[in-house]
Design an enzyme around this catalytic site. Structure first.
Site, short mmCIF file in Angstrom:
data_model
loop_
_atom_site.label_atom_id
_atom_site.label_comp_id
_atom_site.label_asym_id
_atom_site.label_seq_id
_atom_site.Cartn_x
_atom_site.Cartn_y
_atom_site.Cartn_z
N HIS A 154 -5.51 -0.50 -3.55
CA HIS A 154 -6.26 0.71 -3.90
C HIS A 154 -7.76 0.39 -4.01
O HIS A 154 -8.37 0.49 -5.10
CB HIS A 154 -5.72 1.22 -5.24
N GLU A 256 -7.86 2.96 1.03
CA GLU A 256 -6.73 2.20 0.49
C GLU A 256 -5.71 1.92 1.59
O GLU A 256 -5.04 2.84 2.05
CB GLU A 256 -6.08 3.01 -0.63
C1 BG6 Z 1 -5.03 7.79 -4.94
C2 BG6 Z 1 -4.14 8.99 -4.83
O1 BG6 Z 1 -4.48 6.73 -4.24
O2 BG6 Z 1 -5.14 7.41 -6.31
C3 BG6 Z 1 -4.70 10.12 -5.68
O3 BG6 Z 1 -4.02 9.40 -3.47
C4 BG6 Z 1 -4.88 9.66 -7.10
O4 BG6 Z 1 -3.82 11.24 -5.62
C5 BG6 Z 1 -5.73 8.40 -7.11
O5 BG6 Z 1 -5.49 10.68 -7.86
C6 BG6 Z 1 -5.98 7.81 -8.50
O6 BG6 Z 1 -4.79 7.59 -9.16
P1 BG6 Z 1 -4.78 7.03 -10.63
O7 BG6 Z 1 -3.34 6.98 -11.03
O8 BG6 Z 1 -5.42 5.67 -10.58
O9 BG6 Z 1 -5.59 7.99 -11.46
#
Ligand code: BG6
Length: 280
Positions: A154, A256
């Protein structure tokens, strides 16, 4: 010292004019500097006390991306919420410095472990070389039954201004849009960000290029990660996140790489590995 473990929370690697910081919590890379310039985004509000997944850097997503019907685990699984074991430096040469981390079931917080009871071993390898950061995640199934998983790196990239960023490499690719639900085909050669963006581009086979005015471009190569998620929360979602500054959506874009559209079946005794290479 190319591998510095002086701080109990993280390890720092240095190589040539680059450095990288990796927290044991989530094995989250939180910083990558090249020639003194930070290339990853870490929120000024990120919690770095292991109470929540770190908002920025490269959180690891395993055993599933988002929320899925076949698991009660919270969004993005448990890898980013577990404290990994540092396996040490596996290489320290004139070309690169390489360290590894491991996650096994007993390292996962019990309340999360109770929700996904498969046997597994993850090995995360971080290689720092000249202007290049390579991160590889290997999943092993030492158990006697197969399991399903999806996984993703991510990556939060630091950008000077969201208005100036363009992401290339998605033309003609199908994407699942989470903002305007549906599946569409990308017609643009460069994706710009002028509103909330949350898309899963599928079967992205070439290089992804993030044109990043003022800071410098980032080239992303990948192996065994067919999908690429493009995410920017924009104004309202930024305001709704406690660990993210209201204005910080202007200074980040998440690109990501993952294997998320189709779950991977890992048979007993088998392993899988996905890799990302960031080059500046
Ligand atoms: C992304 C998703 O990978 O991560 C989004 O596609 C999400 O939908 C984002 O909002 C952040 O997620 P988190 O759980 O770290 O707030």
């Amino acid at each position: 010292m190319p591998v510095n473990t002086a701080d109990p929370r993280f390890v720092q690697l240095s190589f040539a004019n680059s450095s990288v910081t990796i927290f044991y919590f989530g094995a989250t890379v939180t910083s990558w500097t090249v020639d003194g310039h930070e290339r990853l985004f870490l929120s000024s509000k990120a919690l770095l006390d292991s109470s929540k997944a770190i908002r920025g850097g490269i959180p690891l997503v395993f055993p599933h991306f988002g929320s899925v019907s076949y698991s009660k685990l919270p969004q993005h699984g448990f890898a980013r919420n577990s404290t990994w074991k540092f396996l040490g430096a596996v290489k320290d040469s004139s070309d690169e410095v390489v360290v590894q981390f491991e996650l096994r079931p007993e390292l996962v917080p019990e309340h999360l472990r109770a929700l996904w009871q498969h046997d597994f071993r993850l090995v995360y390898t971080v290689r720092l070389a000249d202007r290049t950061l390579t991160t590889s995640l290997r999943a092993e199934n030492p158990g006697s039954e197969s399991f399903l998983f999806t996984s993703l790196l991510h990556t939060y990239l630091r950008i000077a201004n969201v208005d100036d960023v363009a992401v290339r490499g998605f033309e003609n690719r199908q994407y699942l849009d989470k903002v305007t639900p549906g599946t569409f085909t990308e017609t643009r050669s460069e994706a710009k960000i002028a509103m909330e963006v949350d898309r899963v581009y599928q079967q992205v086979d070439g290089e992804v290029l993030v044109e990043n005015t003022h800071i410098g471009d980032v080239r992303i190569h990948k192996t065994n990660f067919p999908d690429v998620v493009l995410w920017n929360p924009w104004i309202e979602k930024a305001q709704a996140m406690a660990d993210f500054g209201d204005e910080e959506y202007k200074n980040m874009v998440c690109v990501e790489v993952g294997s998320v559209s189709t779950p991977i079946v890992l048979e007993a005794g088998q392993s899988w590995e996905g890799q990302q290479i960031l080059v500046v």
